[in-house]
Design a protein around this motif. Structure first.
Motif, PDB file in Angstrom:
ATOM      1  N   MET A  48       0.838  -1.206   0.000  1.00 48.44           N
ATOM      2  CA  MET A  48       0.000   0.000   0.000  1.00 48.44           C
ATOM      3  C   MET A  48       0.868   1.249   0.000  1.00 48.44           C
ATOM      4  O   MET A  48       0.570   2.224  -0.701  1.00 48.44           O
ATOM      5  CB  MET A  48      -0.934  -0.002   1.218  1.00 48.44           C
ATOM      6  CG  MET A  48      -1.984  -1.097   1.194  1.00 48.44           C
ATOM      7  SD  MET A  48      -3.090  -0.975  -0.220  1.00 48.44           S
ATOM      8  CE  MET A  48      -3.955   0.509   0.182  1.00 48.44           C
ATOM      9  N   THR A  49       1.959   1.247   0.769  1.00 48.68           N
ATOM     10  CA  THR A  49       2.872   2.390   0.792  1.00 48.68           C
ATOM     11  C   THR A  49       3.500   2.603  -0.568  1.00 48.68           C
ATOM     12  O   THR A  49       3.608   3.744  -1.041  1.00 48.68           O
ATOM     13  CB  THR A  49       3.963   2.172   1.858  1.00 48.68           C
ATOM     14  OG1 THR A  49       3.334   1.991   3.127  1.00 48.68           O
ATOM     15  CG2 THR A  49       4.910   3.343   1.930  1.00 48.68           C
ATOM     16  N   ALA A  50       3.893   1.524  -1.223  1.00 49.49           N
ATOM     17  CA  ALA A  50       4.490   1.635  -2.555  1.00 49.49           C
ATOM     18  C   ALA A  50       3.488   2.204  -3.556  1.00 49.49           C
ATOM     19  O   ALA A  50       3.839   3.040  -4.401  1.00 49.49           O
ATOM     20  CB  ALA A  50       4.992   0.271  -3.021  1.00 49.49           C
ATOM     21  N   GLN A  55       1.560   6.903  -6.678  1.00 48.00           N
ATOM     22  CA  GLN A  55       0.518   7.896  -6.982  1.00 48.00           C
ATOM     23  C   GLN A  55       1.048   9.306  -6.782  1.00 48.00           C
ATOM     24  O   GLN A  55       0.784  10.200  -7.588  1.00 48.00           O
ATOM     25  CB  GLN A  55      -0.720   7.656  -6.113  1.00 48.00           C
ATOM     26  CG  GLN A  55      -1.869   8.584  -6.427  1.00 48.00           C
ATOM     27  CD  GLN A  55      -2.394   8.409  -7.836  1.00 48.00           C
ATOM     28  OE1 GLN A  55      -2.553   7.294  -8.300  1.00 48.00           O
ATOM     29  NE2 GLN A  55      -2.657   9.504  -8.512  1.00 48.00           N
ATOM     30  N   LYS A  56       1.823   9.526  -5.700  1.00 47.74           N
ATOM     31  CA  LYS A  56       2.413  10.848  -5.457  1.00 47.74           C
ATOM     32  C   LYS A  56       3.360  11.232  -6.587  1.00 47.74           C
ATOM     33  O   LYS A  56       3.363  12.383  -7.053  1.00 47.74           O
ATOM     34  CB  LYS A  56       3.165  10.860  -4.133  1.00 47.74           C
ATOM     35  CG  LYS A  56       2.287  10.863  -2.914  1.00 47.74           C
ATOM     36  CD  LYS A  56       3.124  10.842  -1.643  1.00 47.74           C
ATOM     37  CE  LYS A  56       2.282  10.682  -0.414  1.00 47.74           C
ATOM     38  NZ  LYS A  56       3.089  10.579   0.812  1.00 47.74           N
ATOM     39  N   LEU A  61       4.525  14.386 -11.406  1.00 46.46           N
ATOM     40  CA  LEU A  61       4.867  14.403 -12.825  1.00 46.46           C
ATOM     41  C   LEU A  61       3.806  15.129 -13.643  1.00 46.46           C
ATOM     42  O   LEU A  61       4.137  15.918 -14.535  1.00 46.46           O
ATOM     43  CB  LEU A  61       5.041  12.970 -13.342  1.00 46.46           C
ATOM     44  CG  LEU A  61       5.435  12.807 -14.792  1.00 46.46           C
ATOM     45  CD1 LEU A  61       6.785  13.467 -15.070  1.00 46.46           C
ATOM     46  CD2 LEU A  61       5.482  11.343 -15.167  1.00 46.46           C
ATOM     47  N   ASP A  62       2.539  14.891 -13.317  1.00 47.96           N
ATOM     48  CA  ASP A  62       1.458  15.589 -14.022  1.00 47.96           C
ATOM     49  C   ASP A  62       1.552  17.101 -13.815  1.00 47.96           C
ATOM     50  O   ASP A  62       1.381  17.879 -14.762  1.00 47.96           O
ATOM     51  CB  ASP A  62       0.092  15.082 -13.551  1.00 47.96           C
ATOM     52  CG  ASP A  62      -0.221  13.685 -14.064  1.00 47.96           C
ATOM     53  OD1 ASP A  62       0.438  13.230 -15.022  1.00 47.96           O
ATOM     54  OD2 ASP A  62      -1.129  13.041 -13.487  1.00 47.96           O
TER      55      ASP A  62
END
Length: 88
Positions: A48-50, A55-56, A61-62
């Motif tokens: 879950m941390t990965a 996602q971060k 990047l976006d």
């Protein structure tokens, strides 16, 4: 007869391939637990941390891409304005 054997083998292989894709996330947890000897709750937390870190990174990047696109658009507009001024 060869065609029938081929079709049966193809059907068995395709079912195995589909079954392999269904439980892939659980098998990753099982492999992590088996390799490290850790508890499944720890392995689940690590996964879950990965995923949260990924996602971060994607969000960062976006944002960087949007900022770069805005800068490039601004530069392009100023080049167009300079070109239009030279043609007058």
């Amino acid at each position: 007869m060869k065609k029938l054997g081929f079709l049966i083998a193809l059907a068995l292989c395709s079912q195995g391939a589909l079954a392999a894709k269904v439980g892939s996330s659980y098998s990753n947890v099982a492999v992590l637990v088996a390799e490290t000897g850790a508890s499944s709750s720890w392995a689940t937390q690590e996964i879950m941390t990965a995923e949260q870190n990924a996602q971060k990174m994607e969000d960062t990047l976006d944002e960087a891409n949007e900022k770069l696109a805005a800068q490039m658009e601004q530069r392009f507009n100023s080049m167009l304005e300079a070109s239009a001024a030279l043609q007058k």
